[in-house]
Scaffold this motif. Structure first.
Motif, PDB file in Angstrom:
ATOM      1  N   MET A  72       0.849  -1.181   0.000  1.00 46.07           N
ATOM      2  CA  MET A  72       0.000   0.000   0.000  1.00 46.07           C
ATOM      3  C   MET A  72       0.889   1.238   0.000  1.00 46.07           C
ATOM      4  O   MET A  72       1.851   1.331   0.742  1.00 46.07           O
ATOM      5  CB  MET A  72      -0.888  -0.040   1.235  1.00 46.07           C
ATOM      6  CG  MET A  72      -1.603   1.229   1.489  1.00 46.07           C
ATOM      7  SD  MET A  72      -3.313   0.900   1.772  1.00 46.07           S
ATOM      8  CE  MET A  72      -3.868   2.528   2.122  1.00 46.07           C
ATOM      9  N   ALA A  73       0.542   2.177  -0.829  1.00 51.40           N
ATOM     10  CA  ALA A  73       1.286   3.431  -0.924  1.00 51.40           C
ATOM     11  C   ALA A  73       0.482   4.538  -0.252  1.00 51.40           C
ATOM     12  O   ALA A  73      -0.746   4.487  -0.204  1.00 51.40           O
ATOM     13  CB  ALA A  73       1.526   3.786  -2.381  1.00 51.40           C
ATOM     14  N   PHE A  74       1.199   5.524   0.265  1.00 46.19           N
ATOM     15  CA  PHE A  74       0.496   6.673   0.829  1.00 46.19           C
ATOM     16  C   PHE A  74       1.224   7.960   0.492  1.00 46.19           C
ATOM     17  O   PHE A  74       2.416   7.961   0.218  1.00 46.19           O
ATOM     18  CB  PHE A  74       0.284   6.520   2.337  1.00 46.19           C
ATOM     19  CG  PHE A  74       1.555   6.498   3.144  1.00 46.19           C
ATOM     20  CD1 PHE A  74       2.073   7.665   3.692  1.00 46.19           C
ATOM     21  CD2 PHE A  74       2.234   5.317   3.368  1.00 46.19           C
ATOM     22  CE1 PHE A  74       3.233   7.648   4.437  1.00 46.19           C
ATOM     23  CE2 PHE A  74       3.396   5.287   4.116  1.00 46.19           C
ATOM     24  CZ  PHE A  74       3.899   6.464   4.651  1.00 46.19           C
ATOM     25  N   LYS A  75       0.467   9.039   0.480  1.00 37.81           N
ATOM     26  CA  LYS A  75       0.980  10.363   0.138  1.00 37.81           C
ATOM     27  C   LYS A  75       0.949  11.225   1.383  1.00 37.81           C
ATOM     28  O   LYS A  75       0.025  11.125   2.188  1.00 37.81           O
ATOM     29  CB  LYS A  75       0.080  10.968  -0.944  1.00 37.81           C
ATOM     30  CG  LYS A  75       0.423  12.393  -1.331  1.00 37.81           C
ATOM     31  CD  LYS A  75      -0.655  12.980  -2.221  1.00 37.81           C
ATOM     32  CE  LYS A  75      -1.805  13.390  -1.338  1.00 37.81           C
ATOM     33  NZ  LYS A  75      -2.841  14.143  -1.942  1.00 37.81           N
ATOM     34  N   ARG A  76       1.986  12.064   1.533  1.00 37.40           N
ATOM     35  CA  ARG A  76       1.999  12.962   2.677  1.00 37.40           C
ATOM     36  C   ARG A  76       2.748  14.245   2.324  1.00 37.40           C
ATOM     37  O   ARG A  76       3.536  14.272   1.383  1.00 37.40           O
ATOM     38  CB  ARG A  76       2.644  12.298   3.886  1.00 37.40           C
ATOM     39  CG  ARG A  76       4.129  12.063   3.715  1.00 37.40           C
ATOM     40  CD  ARG A  76       4.740  11.438   4.931  1.00 37.40           C
ATOM     41  NE  ARG A  76       6.181  11.330   4.747  1.00 37.40           N
ATOM     42  CZ  ARG A  76       7.029  11.127   5.702  1.00 37.40           C
ATOM     43  NH1 ARG A  76       6.606  10.993   6.938  1.00 37.40           N
ATOM     44  NH2 ARG A  76       8.311  11.038   5.465  1.00 37.40           N
ATOM     45  N   LYS A  77       2.496  15.281   3.093  1.00 35.31           N
ATOM     46  CA  LYS A  77       3.226  16.544   2.969  1.00 35.31           C
ATOM     47  C   LYS A  77       4.499  16.426   3.783  1.00 35.31           C
ATOM     48  O   LYS A  77       4.468  15.926   4.904  1.00 35.31           O
ATOM     49  CB  LYS A  77       2.413  17.705   3.561  1.00 35.31           C
ATOM     50  CG  LYS A  77       1.497  18.388   2.624  1.00 35.31           C
ATOM     51  CD  LYS A  77       0.884  19.606   3.339  1.00 35.31           C
ATOM     52  CE  LYS A  77      -0.171  20.239   2.501  1.00 35.31           C
ATOM     53  NZ  LYS A  77      -0.756  21.415   3.144  1.00 35.31           N
ATOM     54  N   VAL A  78       5.606  16.904   3.218  1.00 30.67           N
ATOM     55  CA  VAL A  78       6.862  16.934   3.960  1.00 30.67           C
ATOM     56  C   VAL A  78       7.437  18.337   3.891  1.00 30.67           C
ATOM     57  O   VAL A  78       7.324  19.019   2.876  1.00 30.67           O
ATOM     58  CB  VAL A  78       7.884  15.904   3.419  1.00 30.67           C
ATOM     59  CG1 VAL A  78       7.447  14.500   3.728  1.00 30.67           C
ATOM     60  CG2 VAL A  78       8.114  16.075   1.942  1.00 30.67           C
ATOM     61  N   LYS A  79       8.039  18.770   4.995  1.00 36.44           N
ATOM     62  CA  LYS A  79       8.594  20.122   5.082  1.00 36.44           C
ATOM     63  C   LYS A  79       9.798  20.250   4.154  1.00 36.44           C
ATOM     64  O   LYS A  79      10.681  19.405   4.146  1.00 36.44           O
ATOM     65  CB  LYS A  79       9.009  20.408   6.522  1.00 36.44           C
ATOM     66  CG  LYS A  79       9.450  21.820   6.780  1.00 36.44           C
ATOM     67  CD  LYS A  79       9.736  22.011   8.267  1.00 36.44           C
ATOM     68  CE  LYS A  79      10.007  23.447   8.580  1.00 36.44           C
ATOM     69  NZ  LYS A  79      11.345  23.866   8.432  1.00 36.44           N
ATOM     70  N   ARG A  80       9.811  21.307   3.369  1.00 35.19           N
ATOM     71  CA  ARG A  80      10.935  21.609   2.478  1.00 35.19           C
ATOM     72  C   ARG A  80      11.160  23.118   2.496  1.00 35.19           C
ATOM     73  O   ARG A  80      10.361  23.884   1.975  1.00 35.19           O
ATOM     74  CB  ARG A  80      10.656  21.186   1.033  1.00 35.19           C
ATOM     75  CG  ARG A  80      10.588  19.705   0.802  1.00 35.19           C
ATOM     76  CD  ARG A  80      11.976  19.087   0.862  1.00 35.19           C
ATOM     77  NE  ARG A  80      11.967  17.707   0.497  1.00 35.19           N
ATOM     78  CZ  ARG A  80      11.801  16.703   1.339  1.00 35.19           C
ATOM     79  NH1 ARG A  80      11.620  16.939   2.604  1.00 35.19           N
ATOM     80  NH2 ARG A  80      11.815  15.470   0.924  1.00 35.19           N
ATOM     81  N   ASP A  81      12.247  23.536   3.111  1.00 39.18           N
ATOM     82  CA  ASP A  81      12.557  24.960   3.181  1.00 39.18           C
ATOM     83  C   ASP A  81      12.844  25.552   1.809  1.00 39.18           C
ATOM     84  O   ASP A  81      12.647  26.746   1.589  1.00 39.18           O
ATOM     85  CB  ASP A  81      13.746  25.205   4.111  1.00 39.18           C
ATOM     86  CG  ASP A  81      13.413  24.880   5.560  1.00 39.18           C
ATOM     87  OD1 ASP A  81      12.221  24.990   5.933  1.00 39.18           O
ATOM     88  OD2 ASP A  81      14.330  24.520   6.312  1.00 39.18           O
ATOM     89  N   SER A  82      13.322  24.715   0.882  1.00 44.41           N
ATOM     90  CA  SER A  82      13.651  25.212  -0.454  1.00 44.41           C
ATOM     91  C   SER A  82      12.416  25.455  -1.320  1.00 44.41           C
ATOM     92  O   SER A  82      12.501  26.078  -2.363  1.00 44.41           O
ATOM     93  CB  SER A  82      14.572  24.225  -1.158  1.00 44.41           C
ATOM     94  OG  SER A  82      13.933  22.967  -1.284  1.00 44.41           O
ATOM     95  N   SER A  83      11.269  24.969  -0.891  1.00 42.05           N
ATOM     96  CA  SER A  83      10.034  25.139  -1.646  1.00 42.05           C
ATOM     97  C   SER A  83       9.429  26.521  -1.380  1.00 42.05           C
ATOM     98  O   SER A  83       9.472  27.002  -0.250  1.00 42.05           O
ATOM     99  CB  SER A  83       9.032  24.060  -1.233  1.00 42.05           C
ATOM    100  OG  SER A  83       7.772  24.319  -1.797  1.00 42.05           O
ATOM    101  N   PRO A  84       8.840  27.150  -2.392  1.00 43.14           N
ATOM    102  CA  PRO A  84       8.227  28.462  -2.166  1.00 43.14           C
ATOM    103  C   PRO A  84       7.039  28.416  -1.206  1.00 43.14           C
ATOM    104  O   PRO A  84       6.678  29.432  -0.625  1.00 43.14           O
ATOM    105  CB  PRO A  84       7.798  28.915  -3.560  1.00 43.14           C
ATOM    106  CG  PRO A  84       7.816  27.717  -4.421  1.00 43.14           C
ATOM    107  CD  PRO A  84       8.751  26.733  -3.793  1.00 43.14           C
ATOM    108  N   VAL A  85       6.442  27.241  -1.017  1.00 39.75           N
ATOM    109  CA  VAL A  85       5.317  27.114  -0.092  1.00 39.75           C
ATOM    110  C   VAL A  85       5.715  26.408   1.202  1.00 39.75           C
ATOM    111  O   VAL A  85       4.895  26.241   2.093  1.00 39.75           O
ATOM    112  CB  VAL A  85       4.122  26.381  -0.756  1.00 39.75           C
ATOM    113  CG1 VAL A  85       3.537  27.222  -1.861  1.00 39.75           C
ATOM    114  CG2 VAL A  85       4.527  25.018  -1.260  1.00 39.75           C
TER     115      VAL A  85
END
Length: 137
Positions: free
Chosen positions: A1-14
């Motif tokens: 089973m695969a899952f999607k999640r948000k991960v913190k990325r300082d390099s991302s504009p958001v």
């Protein structure tokens, strides 16, 4: 089973990216990250005209949708019993492919041929090419 999640990325504009994680058929944990990158301000089209950057909200949504589609693809491949290694975007190293080739063909070789082939790869080929990544397609 695969899952999607948000991960913190300082390099991302958001400040975050989307990550899809799953366990492949061999039990190894895999992941692929979908980063959110802002369009360049001074982008040009094929005719040299300045292109207006997309709103960051649209880019965020596109990244999330890409992660969702990828998660579904991974789950389908796992249900079929297929390998998901190529889906990670990481290619195999030459020595891994060569060892698979030798193992697959060993039953058709005489013992001396198998020994000589292994020796030749270890002495001559692996030192030059062993750690290089190869495209499996």
């Amino acid at each position: 089973m695969a899952f999607k999640r948000k991960v913190k990325r300082d390099s991302s504009p958001v400040g975050y990216a989307w990550e899809v994680r799953w366990e492949d058929s061999s039990g190894k944990e895999r992941q692929k990250t979908f980063t959110i990158k802002a369009d360049p301000v001074d982008a040009k089209d094929a005719r040299g005209r300045t292109v207006k950057p997309r709103p960051i909200e649209k880019i965020e949504k596109a990244a999330e949708e890409a992660a969702d589609r990828f998660r579904v693809e991974v789950e389908l491949e796992l249900q079929k019993g297929n390998t998901t290694t190529p889906m990670t975007g990481r290619s195999q190293r030459f020595h891994e492919v060569a060892e698979l080739m030798q193992t697959a063909n060993a039953h058709t070789w005489k013992p001396k041929t198998a020994r000589d082939t292994k020796s030749a790869f270890q002495q001559h080929i692996y030192p030059a090419f062993g750690d290089r990544r190869v495209n499996g397609q």
